[in-house]
Design a protein around this motif. Structure first.
Motif, PDB file in Angstrom:
ATOM      1  N   LYS A  34       0.820  -1.212   0.000  1.00  0.00           N
ATOM      2  CA  LYS A  34       0.000   0.000   0.000  1.00  0.00           C
ATOM      3  C   LYS A  34       0.854   1.263   0.000  1.00  0.00           C
ATOM      4  CE  LYS A  34      -3.834  -2.303   0.234  1.00  0.00           C
ATOM      5  NZ  LYS A  34      -4.827  -2.265  -0.834  1.00  0.00           N
TER       6      LYS A  34
ATOM      7  N   GLU B 204      -0.593  -0.090  -9.551  1.00  0.00           N
ATOM      8  CA  GLU B 204      -1.813   0.710  -9.738  1.00  0.00           C
ATOM      9  C   GLU B 204      -1.623   1.973  -8.947  1.00  0.00           C
ATOM     10  OE1 GLU B 204      -5.155  -1.750  -8.431  1.00  0.00           O
ATOM     11  OE2 GLU B 204      -3.888  -3.440  -8.997  1.00  0.00           O
ATOM     12  N   SER B 205      -1.461   3.060  -9.611  1.00  0.00           N
ATOM     13  CA  SER B 205      -1.130   4.353  -9.011  1.00  0.00           C
ATOM     14  C   SER B 205      -0.006   4.108  -7.997  1.00  0.00           C
ATOM     15  CB  SER B 205      -2.399   5.016  -8.473  1.00  0.00           C
ATOM     16  OG  SER B 205      -2.359   5.255  -7.108  1.00  0.00           O
TER      17      SER B 205
ATOM     18  N   ASN C 169      -0.011   1.958  -5.400  1.00  0.00           N
ATOM     19  CA  ASN C 169       0.018   0.617  -4.799  1.00  0.00           C
ATOM     20  C   ASN C 169       0.655  -0.341  -5.796  1.00  0.00           C
ATOM     21  OD1 ASN C 169      -1.501   1.691  -2.697  1.00  0.00           O
ATOM     22  ND2 ASN C 169      -3.452   1.027  -3.593  1.00  0.00           N
TER      23      ASN C 169
HETATM   24  C1  LIG Z   1      -4.330   1.804  -2.811  1.00  0.00           C
HETATM   25  O1  LIG Z   1      -4.598   1.229  -1.565  1.00  0.00           O
HETATM   26  C2  LIG Z   1      -5.346   2.051  -0.717  1.00  0.00           C
HETATM   27  C3  LIG Z   1      -5.409   1.416   0.638  1.00  0.00           C
HETATM   28  O2  LIG Z   1      -5.922   0.121   0.535  1.00  0.00           O
HETATM   29  C4  LIG Z   1      -6.716   2.270  -1.332  1.00  0.00           C
HETATM   30  O3  LIG Z   1      -7.457   3.142  -0.502  1.00  0.00           O
HETATM   31  C5  LIG Z   1      -6.539   2.885  -2.694  1.00  0.00           C
HETATM   32  O4  LIG Z   1      -7.777   2.973  -3.327  1.00  0.00           O
HETATM   33  C6  LIG Z   1      -5.606   2.052  -3.541  1.00  0.00           C
HETATM   34  N1  LIG Z   1      -5.350   2.753  -4.779  1.00  0.00           N
HETATM   35  C7  LIG Z   1      -5.552   2.199  -5.958  1.00  0.00           C
HETATM   36  C8  LIG Z   1      -5.261   3.038  -7.145  1.00  0.00           C
HETATM   37  O5  LIG Z   1      -5.949   1.053  -6.070  1.00  0.00           O
END
Ligand SMILES: *[C@@H]1O[C@H](CO)[C@@H](O)[C@H](O)[C@H]1NC(C)=O
Ligand SMILES: *[C@@H]1O[C@H](CO)[C@@H](O)[C@H](O)[C@H]1NC(C)=O
Ligand SMILES: *[C@@H]1O[C@H](CO)[C@@H](O)[C@H](O)[C@H]1NC(C)=O
Ligand SMILES: *[C@@H]1O[C@H](CO)[C@@H](O)[C@H](O)[C@H]1NC(C)=O
Ligand SMILES: *[C@@H]1O[C@H](CO)[C@@H](O)[C@H](O)[C@H]1NC(C)=O
Ligand SMILES: CC(=O)N[C@H]1CO[C@H](CO)[C@@H](O)[C@@H]1O
Length: 835
Positions: free
Chosen positions: A188, A265-266, A268
């Protein structure tokens, strides 16, 4: 035929190697796992949980399509979370469960965990600020550090273990190789991942969505290509993720064929590990900084050994020096041209007909004489010993008689093709191979000589007529383990056996290995194998070696000049200038390459190469100190800049610039043809840096570009671009000597670069460079307004101070102003600064 048809289809040489090695789609287990969420359905049997001696035991289960029982244990190792899960089998063989036995150091400390039962989950707490919440159904691990979620395991429900869903027969004689395991880890807030060597690729791992995953499968990939996720000679299944204030490592303890699929993904990232078989075993290390992760990983798998000092000197190799006269001629030319070197190498041709543990009867008939001449100036001879043993002579007969050869699937001695022709392979997983290997080395090394070092090549193992140039996966090792289970750790077992066979000598063993696994750092150095004499291979060698440093195996290098082909004089010069920073520094060339010993380069190149090698020797105290620190703390010897600047996102992508340990020396090798400038990126973050090109301290970097704040510096062909960070003290040895051994009693020059508060600090490790566990001193040196001090006496001939107008107390000698620098020379020599 196949090569040419592929070549035609793809229309470029980048596909030439692909046909040799399996892609994910050609590998049954990877194809089935990679995008298969398997429907999840794994849950923890609540009643199974039990804490014994600080270890939590339980069973994971799944009902559909048929019942599986997966007993697991959660334990704490060096303050980190370890999960290990096996499969309860009614019949059939066990899953391989000894990868950790080979990878771990004997000293890894177990800890205790506490757990709290909740309605649908369990909280596991350990260490400071560390907690894992285990959701029971479906099973999911959420890792917290400092109360923030950092990592979720099985978020994508890619957990797989056992025969289903792709295996067919739950009972009876299972087709081996259908026991793949897989698991996903979602990090994360992490966009930058590193590690999992060995690949000829960028340091920051790529998103592999829709393309080939990274593969870990030790293979002899000669003439490898750059920008590739293909497997190479060695594997360390350690992946590090870094963000601003947290660093994480996932250590996937598995020695079978493994693919690692990465999706970003961005900010993460998710990492999907898939291995062909074995138990599921992983450790998650969560700490503040990258170096903390290295410290913990080093405690688990052991740190790099403190090397023989001479092995940090220059190594001269080629395939092959023809005979003793040739060796001694090259040896004396180094002295004639006043180029220091420490080690000269013999590739396979020194043997009698590729029979290891023999000398060629004509060309190398008196090795003792050669060793003695080399020894006079403190030089070593390095000889190659490979694990393939020619059939029909006493060593292969010994393997058969002692029943320590690797077997085929029919349990007969396995035969394959390698350098000597038909060969058999020593099974260094077999405990009885050690005494046999010891005896071979003792008999082989000419009496009384210490100055012989070893090179274990082709230990993936390379088999010319085997699948993917290695052994069939159904070959059998000691303990009835299939080769597929232990493939990636075979090389480690071999170089470790060699290391142990040399412990009866007074001198620290040195072994170079081509194949490696987690834990190899304890007993061997590695190099990147058969590279090519081209600029892009010089360039990629830097991120490859940085990655080895991130993955806890810092004693790493690449063939200076490139293995295949003939480098231009400019490329060879630039390669030496970069190679002086490789922790393992060796020039090497293929048998068909033209001779390229440094003095053959012609003017002005020879002078530049000489200066580069001499700079390496001048910096030897810094290298040795950095290795000592690595041997204690697991830290890199060449250190990516993100280790110091992980708060800055841009630093996470810098792979062409690095620090030499914690010394403050910042380096950026020239890896482009015709380059006339070099721009350092690390000066952007507010620290003071001084020009240190070629090891000569100069001005603050702002002034290089007229105060514009950018550190673009002009470089000539003779320049090795370096900076020194304010706040550092660098101990150097400036006198030319023929080898490290002859430098031992030379005095030091201290280069003191003050920071904004007029302070600086450095360290220096000193011992005899040879003996194991001998006497040593680890000295801290400090400068501030009140003077220059060291924690023990140092024999200093010169102190150069930059950056401060006043520094008291150092003027026990003659403090002179020379340009912008204060230079102390000719004080009552030697000057001893003692607290
Ligand atoms: C990345 O992880 C965070 C915490 O779980 C979440 O809130 C967020 O939506 C995630 N971002 C993406 C782009 O998946
Ligand atoms: C486990 O719990 C006990 C009692 O609450 C506490 O003293 C101990 O420090 C805890 N240990 C860890 C590793 O958290
Ligand atoms: C991750 O990205 C989101 C939005 O894209 C941002 O709000 C958040 O601060 C980022 N987190 C980290 C740790 O960079
Ligand atoms: C090798 O050289 C060292 C001195 O560096 C000497 O003490 C030793 O006896 C020599 N060894 C042999 C076998 O000549
Ligand atoms: C060094 O010191 C000696 C003895 O004190 C003196 O004779 C000599 O001139 C000095 N040399 C320099 C370069 O200062
Ligand atoms: C197959 C092959 O080309 N092997 C080479 C591997 O690398 C070593 C050293 O770089 C050579 O000696 C081998 O010939």
């Amino acid at each position: 035929m196949r090569v040419f048809s592929l070549f035609a289809i793809v229309g470029g040489c980048s596909a030439v190697k692909d046909y040799l090695f399996k892609a994910c789609a050609d590998s049954g287990f990877c194809r089935q796992h990679v995008d298969n969420d398997g429907g999840g359905g794994y849950y923890v049997q609540e009643e199974s949980l039990e804490l014994t001696n600080g270890v939590l035991h339980g069973v994971v289960s799944k009902v559909q399509p048929h019942q599986v029982q997966l007993p697991f244990e959660i334990s704490i190792v060096e303050n980190s979370f370890r999960f290990r899960m096996d499969e309860q089998r009614v019949v059939g063989h066990k899953r391989y469960n000894e990868a950790a036995k080979w990878a771990f150091s004997e000293n890894a400390q177990m800890g205790h965990l506490n757990y709290t039962r909740r309605k649908t989950s369990v909280d596991v707490s350990y260490g400071h600020h560390k907690k894992v919440v285990i959701q029971m159904n479906p099973v999911l691990f959420t890792f917290y550090y400092r109360d923030q979620v950092q990592l979720v395991v099985n978020e994508k429900q890619l957990l797989h273990m056992g025969l289903e869903p792709m295996g067919l027969e739950p009972m009876g004689k299972e087709p081996m190789g259908q026991e793949a395991i897989g698991l996903d880890f979602t990090l994360k807030g992490f966009s930058h991942l590193y590690g999992i060597p060995e690949h000829a690729d960028t340091m920051s791992l790529k998103d592999t969505s829709g393309s080939e995953p990274y593969r870990l499968y030790n293979v002899d990939i000669f003439e490898y290509e750059v920008d590739s996720r293909l497997p190479m000679y060695g594997s360390i299944p350690l992946l590090m993720a870094v963000k601003r204030d947290v660093s994480i490592a996932i250590f996937w303890i598995n020695s079978a064929d493994t693919f690692v699929d990465i999706h970003k993904e961005s900010n993460n990232s998710s990492v999907h590990w898939m291995s062909e078989n074995g138990v599921m075993d992983f450790i998650v290390i969560i700490e503040d900084k990258p170096r903390d992760v290295n410290r913990v990983y080093g405690r688990i798998t052991g740190n790099v050994m403190l090397p023989l000092l001479a092995s940090l000197g220059y190594h001269q190799c080629r395939w092959n020096y023809n005979d003793i006269e040739d060796v001694l001629d090259v040896h004396s030319k180094f002295d004639e041209y006043q180029i220091p070197y420490d080690n000269i190498w013999l590739d396979i041709e020194y043997t009698d007909n590729k029979k290891y543990f023999t000398w060629h009867p004509e060309n190398f008939n008196d090795p003792g004489r050669m060793l003695q001449v080399l020894n006079r100036t403190g030089r070593n001879l390095v000889v190659i010993i490979d694990p393939h043993i020619k059939t029909g002579y006493e060593v292969s007969q010994g393997l058969i008689d002692n029943d320590i050869a690797i077997k085929n699937s029919k349990n007969e001695v396995y035969h394959g093709h390698c350098w000597p022709g038909e060969s058999i392979w020593v099974d260094t997983l077999h405990p009885a191979s050690q005494p046999f290997w010891n005896k071979l080395h003792q008999r082989f090394i000419p009496d009384k000589y210490q100055n012989i070092l070893f090179w274990n090549d082709m230990n993936e193992p390379s088999v010319f007529d085997g699948p993917e140039t290695t052994m069939p996966k159904d070959n059998i090792h000691y303990g009835q383990w299939e080769h597929r289970s232990v493939h990636n750790l075979y090389g480690l077992t071999m170089h470790e056996a060699t290391y142990k066979s040399l412990l009866n000598k007074q001198q620290r063993p040195f072994i170079l290995t081509r194949s490696f696994f987690a834990g190899s750092q304890r007993t061997a150095a590695m190099w990147t194998g058969d590279n090519m004499s081209r600029w892009e291979y010089l360039k990629v060698s830097i991120p490859m070696i940085l990655t080895m440093n991130i993955a806890g195996m810092p004693f790493a290098g690449a063939d200076v000049g490139g293995f295949f082909g003939d480098p231009s004089a400019e490329l060879l010069t630039r390669w030496y200038q970069a190679g002086v920073w490789y922790p393992f520094f060796r020039g090497h060339a293929h048998i068909d390459s033209r001779r390229r010993e440094p003095w053959l380069a012609g003017d002005p190149y020879i002078g530049h190469i000489r200066d580069a090698i001499r700079l390496r020797y001048a910096m030897m105290p810094v290298f040795y100190t950095s290795f000592y620190e690595a041997s204690v703390n697991g830290t890199p010897v060449i250190k990516p800049v993100f280790y110091e600047y992980h708060h800055h996102k841009k630093a996470l992508d810098i792979e062409d610039e690095f620090f030499l340990g914690d010394s403050g020396v910042l380096v950026k090798p020239v890896t482009d043809e015709g380059a006339t400038t070099v721009t350092f990126s690390s000066v952007e973050w507010g620290d003071t840096f001084y020009s240190f090109t070629n090891g000569v301290i100069g001005e603050k970097v702002e002034s290089l570009a007229g105060g514009g704040g950018s550190a673009a510096a002009a470089v000539t062909l003779g320049d090795i671009p370096m900076l020194l960070k304010g706040g550092s003290i660098v101990p150097m040895k400036m006198r030319y000597r023929r080898s490290t051994k002859l430098m031992r009693y030379d005095p030091y020059t201290l280069v003191v670069a003050l920071d904004k508060e007029n302070r600086a600090k450095g360290t220096l490790y000193v011992d005899d460079g040879e003996t194991i566990n001998g006497e040593y001193t680890y000295i801290t040196i400090e400068a501030d307004a009140s003077g220059l001090r060291s924690s023990s006496a140092i024999n200093v001939e010169k102190v150069i101070i930059v950056g401060g107008s006043t520094i008291n107390g150092v003027s026990s000698g003659n403090l002179k102003q020379e340009g912008g620098r204060a230079v102390i020379t000719n004080a009552t020599l030697p000057i001893y600064f003692v607290v």
